[in-house]
Design a protein around this motif. Sequence first.
Motif, PDB file in Angstrom:
ATOM      1  N   VAL A   1      -9.484  -5.032  14.962  1.00 47.53           N
ATOM      2  CA  VAL A   1     -10.064  -3.444  13.901  1.00 47.53           C
ATOM      3  C   VAL A   1      -9.407  -2.663  14.579  1.00 47.53           C
ATOM      4  O   VAL A   1      -8.798  -2.519  15.840  1.00 47.53           O
ATOM      5  CB  VAL A   1     -11.221  -2.970  14.188  1.00 47.53           C
ATOM      6  CG1 VAL A   1     -11.844  -1.733  13.849  1.00 47.53           C
ATOM      7  CG2 VAL A   1     -12.843  -3.984  14.155  1.00 47.53           C
ATOM      8  N   PRO A   2      -8.898  -1.800  13.864  1.00 44.14           N
ATOM      9  CA  PRO A   2      -7.306  -0.549  14.562  1.00 44.14           C
ATOM     10  C   PRO A   2      -8.527   0.818  15.265  1.00 44.14           C
ATOM     11  O   PRO A   2      -9.623   0.702  15.006  1.00 44.14           O
ATOM     12  CB  PRO A   2      -6.566  -0.906  13.073  1.00 44.14           C
ATOM     13  CG  PRO A   2      -7.412  -0.416  11.555  1.00 44.14           C
ATOM     14  CD  PRO A   2      -8.466  -2.204  12.254  1.00 44.14           C
ATOM     15  N   VAL A   3      -7.630   1.294  15.812  1.00 41.77           N
ATOM     16  CA  VAL A   3      -8.162   2.145  16.278  1.00 41.77           C
ATOM     17  C   VAL A   3      -7.143   3.261  15.502  1.00 41.77           C
ATOM     18  O   VAL A   3      -6.252   3.123  14.376  1.00 41.77           O
ATOM     19  CB  VAL A   3      -6.979   2.616  17.769  1.00 41.77           C
ATOM     20  CG1 VAL A   3      -8.486   1.751  18.661  1.00 41.77           C
ATOM     21  CG2 VAL A   3      -5.793   2.496  17.645  1.00 41.77           C
ATOM     22  N   ILE A   4      -7.503   4.733  15.102  1.00 39.09           N
ATOM     23  CA  ILE A   4      -6.632   5.317  14.892  1.00 39.09           C
ATOM     24  C   ILE A   4      -6.666   6.522  15.599  1.00 39.09           C
ATOM     25  O   ILE A   4      -7.136   7.459  16.708  1.00 39.09           O
ATOM     26  CB  ILE A   4      -7.466   6.232  13.134  1.00 39.09           C
ATOM     27  CG1 ILE A   4      -8.036   5.119  12.768  1.00 39.09           C
ATOM     28  CG2 ILE A   4      -6.691   7.834  12.618  1.00 39.09           C
ATOM     29  CD1 ILE A   4      -9.311   5.377  11.509  1.00 39.09           C
ATOM     30  N   VAL A   5      -4.870   6.889  15.492  1.00 43.45           N
ATOM     31  CA  VAL A   5      -4.221   8.162  16.049  1.00 43.45           C
ATOM     32  C   VAL A   5      -3.681   9.266  15.226  1.00 43.45           C
ATOM     33  O   VAL A   5      -3.205   8.750  13.976  1.00 43.45           O
ATOM     34  CB  VAL A   5      -3.178   7.480  17.176  1.00 43.45           C
ATOM     35  CG1 VAL A   5      -2.568   8.726  17.674  1.00 43.45           C
ATOM     36  CG2 VAL A   5      -3.515   6.529  17.614  1.00 43.45           C
ATOM     37  N   THR A   6      -4.626  10.170  15.855  1.00 47.45           N
ATOM     38  CA  THR A   6      -4.032  11.126  14.230  1.00 47.45           C
ATOM     39  C   THR A   6      -3.511  12.498  15.501  1.00 47.45           C
ATOM     40  O   THR A   6      -3.336  12.586  16.322  1.00 47.45           O
ATOM     41  CB  THR A   6      -5.625  11.993  14.311  1.00 47.45           C
ATOM     42  OG1 THR A   6      -6.324  11.311  13.827  1.00 47.45           O
ATOM     43  CG2 THR A   6      -4.989  13.251  13.249  1.00 47.45           C
ATOM     44  N   LEU A   7      -1.917  12.423  14.423  1.00 48.38           N
ATOM     45  CA  LEU A   7      -1.326  13.530  15.336  1.00 48.38           C
ATOM     46  C   LEU A   7      -1.722  15.014  14.432  1.00 48.38           C
ATOM     47  O   LEU A   7      -1.390  14.642  12.670  1.00 48.38           O
ATOM     48  CB  LEU A   7       0.395  13.381  15.331  1.00 48.38           C
ATOM     49  CG  LEU A   7       0.718  11.743  16.405  1.00 48.38           C
ATOM     50  CD1 LEU A   7       2.054  11.445  15.786  1.00 48.38           C
ATOM     51  CD2 LEU A   7      -0.043  11.968  17.924  1.00 48.38           C
ATOM     52  N   THR A   8      -1.745  16.064  14.691  1.00 48.51           N
ATOM     53  CA  THR A   8      -1.128  16.879  14.330  1.00 48.51           C
ATOM     54  C   THR A   8      -0.650  18.281  14.421  1.00 48.51           C
ATOM     55  O   THR A   8      -0.206  18.305  15.882  1.00 48.51           O
ATOM     56  CB  THR A   8      -2.889  17.931  14.994  1.00 48.51           C
ATOM     57  OG1 THR A   8      -4.121  16.373  14.861  1.00 48.51           O
ATOM     58  CG2 THR A   8      -3.563  18.851  13.950  1.00 48.51           C
ATOM     59  N   LYS A   9       0.344  18.684  13.854  1.00 49.53           N
ATOM     60  CA  LYS A   9       1.116  19.203  13.591  1.00 49.53           C
ATOM     61  C   LYS A   9       0.179  20.991  13.667  1.00 49.53           C
ATOM     62  O   LYS A   9       0.458  20.858  12.751  1.00 49.53           O
ATOM     63  CB  LYS A   9       1.448  19.282  12.318  1.00 49.53           C
ATOM     64  CG  LYS A   9       3.547  19.748  12.517  1.00 49.53           C
ATOM     65  CD  LYS A   9       4.395  18.925  11.633  1.00 49.53           C
ATOM     66  CE  LYS A   9       6.215  19.749  11.641  1.00 49.53           C
ATOM     67  NZ  LYS A   9       5.862  21.021  11.368  1.00 49.53           N
ATOM     68  N   VAL A  10       1.137  21.441  14.507  1.00 49.86           N
ATOM     69  CA  VAL A  10       0.601  22.912  15.278  1.00 49.86           C
ATOM     70  C   VAL A  10       1.966  23.298  15.374  1.00 49.86           C
ATOM     71  O   VAL A  10       2.775  22.858  16.152  1.00 49.86           O
ATOM     72  CB  VAL A  10       0.168  23.179  16.505  1.00 49.86           C
ATOM     73  CG1 VAL A  10      -0.758  23.962  16.209  1.00 49.86           C
ATOM     74  CG2 VAL A  10      -1.397  22.187  15.993  1.00 49.86           C
TER      75      VAL A  10
ATOM     76  N   VAL B   1      -3.729   1.344  13.512  1.00 50.60           N
ATOM     77  CA  VAL B   1      -2.831   0.423  13.591  1.00 50.60           C
ATOM     78  C   VAL B   1      -4.103  -0.468  15.211  1.00 50.60           C
ATOM     79  O   VAL B   1      -5.085   0.070  15.866  1.00 50.60           O
ATOM     80  CB  VAL B   1      -1.686   1.129  15.205  1.00 50.60           C
ATOM     81  CG1 VAL B   1      -0.639   0.297  15.405  1.00 50.60           C
ATOM     82  CG2 VAL B   1      -1.416   2.472  14.199  1.00 50.60           C
ATOM     83  N   ASN B   2      -3.452  -1.266  14.591  1.00 51.94           N
ATOM     84  CA  ASN B   2      -4.132  -2.682  15.465  1.00 51.94           C
ATOM     85  C   ASN B   2      -3.320  -3.352  16.613  1.00 51.94           C
ATOM     86  O   ASN B   2      -2.362  -2.944  16.907  1.00 51.94           O
ATOM     87  CB  ASN B   2      -4.642  -4.276  14.077  1.00 51.94           C
ATOM     88  CG  ASN B   2      -3.565  -3.930  13.813  1.00 51.94           C
ATOM     89  OD1 ASN B   2      -2.107  -4.147  14.368  1.00 51.94           O
ATOM     90  ND2 ASN B   2      -3.407  -5.212  12.904  1.00 51.94           N
ATOM     91  N   ARG B   3      -3.777  -4.142  17.287  1.00 47.13           N
ATOM     92  CA  ARG B   3      -4.061  -4.540  18.179  1.00 47.13           C
ATOM     93  C   ARG B   3      -2.146  -4.905  18.381  1.00 47.13           C
ATOM     94  O   ARG B   3      -1.023  -4.991  19.543  1.00 47.13           O
ATOM     95  CB  ARG B   3      -4.222  -5.897  18.824  1.00 47.13           C
ATOM     96  CG  ARG B   3      -4.545  -6.549  20.328  1.00 47.13           C
ATOM     97  CD  ARG B   3      -5.478  -6.842  20.040  1.00 47.13           C
ATOM     98  NE  ARG B   3      -6.896  -6.323  20.643  1.00 47.13           N
ATOM     99  CZ  ARG B   3      -7.166  -5.670  21.459  1.00 47.13           C
ATOM    100  NH1 ARG B   3      -6.160  -5.486  22.813  1.00 47.13           N
ATOM    101  NH2 ARG B   3      -8.452  -5.260  21.789  1.00 47.13           N
ATOM    102  N   HIS B   4      -1.536  -5.829  16.783  1.00 46.95           N
ATOM    103  CA  HIS B   4      -0.689  -5.919  17.233  1.00 46.95           C
ATOM    104  C   HIS B   4       0.558  -4.663  16.674  1.00 46.95           C
ATOM    105  O   HIS B   4       1.621  -5.697  16.728  1.00 46.95           O
ATOM    106  CB  HIS B   4      -0.172  -7.554  15.772  1.00 46.95           C
ATOM    107  CG  HIS B   4      -1.593  -8.370  16.286  1.00 46.95           C
ATOM    108  ND1 HIS B   4      -1.073  -9.268  17.347  1.00 46.95           N
ATOM    109  CD2 HIS B   4      -2.338  -8.428  15.473  1.00 46.95           C
ATOM    110  CE1 HIS B   4      -2.292  -9.807  17.256  1.00 46.95           C
ATOM    111  NE2 HIS B   4      -3.158  -9.458  16.288  1.00 46.95           N
ATOM    112  N   GLY B   5       0.351  -3.808  17.022  1.00 46.38           N
ATOM    113  CA  GLY B   5       1.151  -3.038  16.500  1.00 46.38           C
ATOM    114  C   GLY B   5       1.506  -2.577  14.960  1.00 46.38           C
ATOM    115  O   GLY B   5       2.498  -2.265  14.855  1.00 46.38           O
ATOM    116  N   ARG B   6       0.599  -3.322  14.280  1.00 48.72           N
ATOM    117  CA  ARG B   6       1.114  -2.850  12.697  1.00 48.72           C
ATOM    118  C   ARG B   6       0.005  -2.056  11.839  1.00 48.72           C
ATOM    119  O   ARG B   6      -1.045  -1.833  12.562  1.00 48.72           O
ATOM    120  CB  ARG B   6       0.662  -4.675  12.080  1.00 48.72           C
ATOM    121  CG  ARG B   6       1.265  -5.821  12.597  1.00 48.72           C
ATOM    122  CD  ARG B   6       2.263  -5.344  11.648  1.00 48.72           C
ATOM    123  NE  ARG B   6       3.184  -6.823  11.861  1.00 48.72           N
ATOM    124  CZ  ARG B   6       3.288  -7.753  11.238  1.00 48.72           C
ATOM    125  NH1 ARG B   6       2.403  -7.980  10.792  1.00 48.72           N
ATOM    126  NH2 ARG B   6       4.101  -8.744  11.882  1.00 48.72           N
TER     127      ARG B   6
END
Lengths: 307, 221
Positions: free
Chosen positions: A219-228, A252-257
């Motif tokens: 199961v992938p993780v989510i990384v949110t990048l917020t532009k300020v 992004v999942n474990r394999h960097g996809r």
Amino acid sequence: MVGLSAGEKQFMHGGIAQDLRSDGRQRLQFRPISIQTGVIPQANGSARVTLGATVVIASIKAELGKPAPLRPDKGKVVIFIDCSPTAGTMFEGRGGEELSSELSVGLQRCLLGGKSGAEAGAGIDLSSLVLAEGKICWDLYIDGLVISSDGNLLDALAAAIKVCRFIFLVRFEISSPWQVALSNTGIPKVSVIVEASAEDQLEVNVSDEEFLQFDTSGVPVIVTLTKVGRHYIADATSEEESQMSSAVSVSVNRHGRVCGLTKRGGAGLDPSVMLDMISVAKHASENLIAVLDSEIAAAEAAEDDGS
Amino acid sequence: MEYVSSLTGFRFDGRRPNEMRQIRGEIGVLAKADGSALFEMGNTKVIAAVFGPREVQNKSQQIDNQALVRCEYSMANFSTGDRARKPKGDRNIISYSADHGSKYINTFDASFSGKNLKQIDIFLQVLQADGGTRSACINAATLALADAGIPMRDIVTSCSAGYLCSTPLLDLNYVEDSAGGPDVTVGLLVKMDKMTLLQVIALMPTFFFFCCCICFVLLFV
């Protein structure tokens, strides 16, 4: 919701520009994350994730169902997020519905690849949920609850879903009705009769003694990048989110996809910035996955000690 | 069905008829709320958050010389054994929660001086329902109000009781609750020894009613 004075805004922007945010973090640094698994005993899997002052609970329940006619070889996953009014007075009554549906859609897109995706299941392997093709499958109900909100809810919810130590009944034996007598002997089993159609009625025996651990490592993780302002930051607090121009959530999942992508916020983004953000998010996800893995291991070790 | 073993006198979960489930309370669980508490009675788990006292948001709701207390009750999708398929917007759930809200408000008739015309919001979130959610909510709200530093006349505590197999049972769990026997929920002001909430479902002998009341007086906090 968050009221900031001009001075506070300037302080925040200046801090972000100098890579030192109001709480002392660097731009791409996450807040300390803590995890507790098995918080809802009634669910098949559950976890509470605390990310700074953000607290979310995710629970997964598995029920037997019938696959959709168009996709007989795939199980179903439903994601539903709810914002509890305990997180803030703006969520009272129907106030949380807008954010709830936004988060639900965001997670669906990031973890399942959207509703219409023909190959839905970028994050979760739906074909592993099928017990008998076209007849019986597991339906997963993923419920998220936002208990306390201090920004970056999407990442916290995805992390909570990922770390749900997901256990469900595995010892299913599918047999025709005339074989039931044989398979019913032995260890105590819960038997569930699923009516597929008049002729091919199936009997499913589900053992309540043996369990399968569903593999959530994919199961992938989510990384949110917020532009300020001119820079983007990871794991924004609600103060920082109030000043954002746009935000990109990359799963992004474990394999960097990259499994899914959503962009929120009113302002447009330059494609080159977007590409940059995706590669940064990929890098940040490696750290996040490592942190989650060690937290899961710690939680499991603590549980083993307790029992 | 035998809810109380005729042999040993114990209940399904191994409790005596007048025994409560294990209770656990924790305050200050939410950073963003003015007061918050987590309250557990066995497997029933409730989070309460209190916001306020703050300015009255809707001036038309202001009542002279009284604080405006509002309450919202919600149940998490995963709180019950069967997953509720109904979305939050379901009309039944809304009216149910409004109904519940007003009950809790009546229970918490907090005392304020006349000048303190403020609004207090209590939000209750059921994380797990295993019988006795109503009393767990009241206890959680009490703790959260105390955590928020809101002056109260007294501490409100609550517990439920039922009557099955001709035995009065304290603090019903879900199985006992859904057995269809009579069911009483009582809210008490402990020090003042006054009752603020009494809710009775189904018929019952009067004698049992007194048994229940005695049980509550023996309560905690």
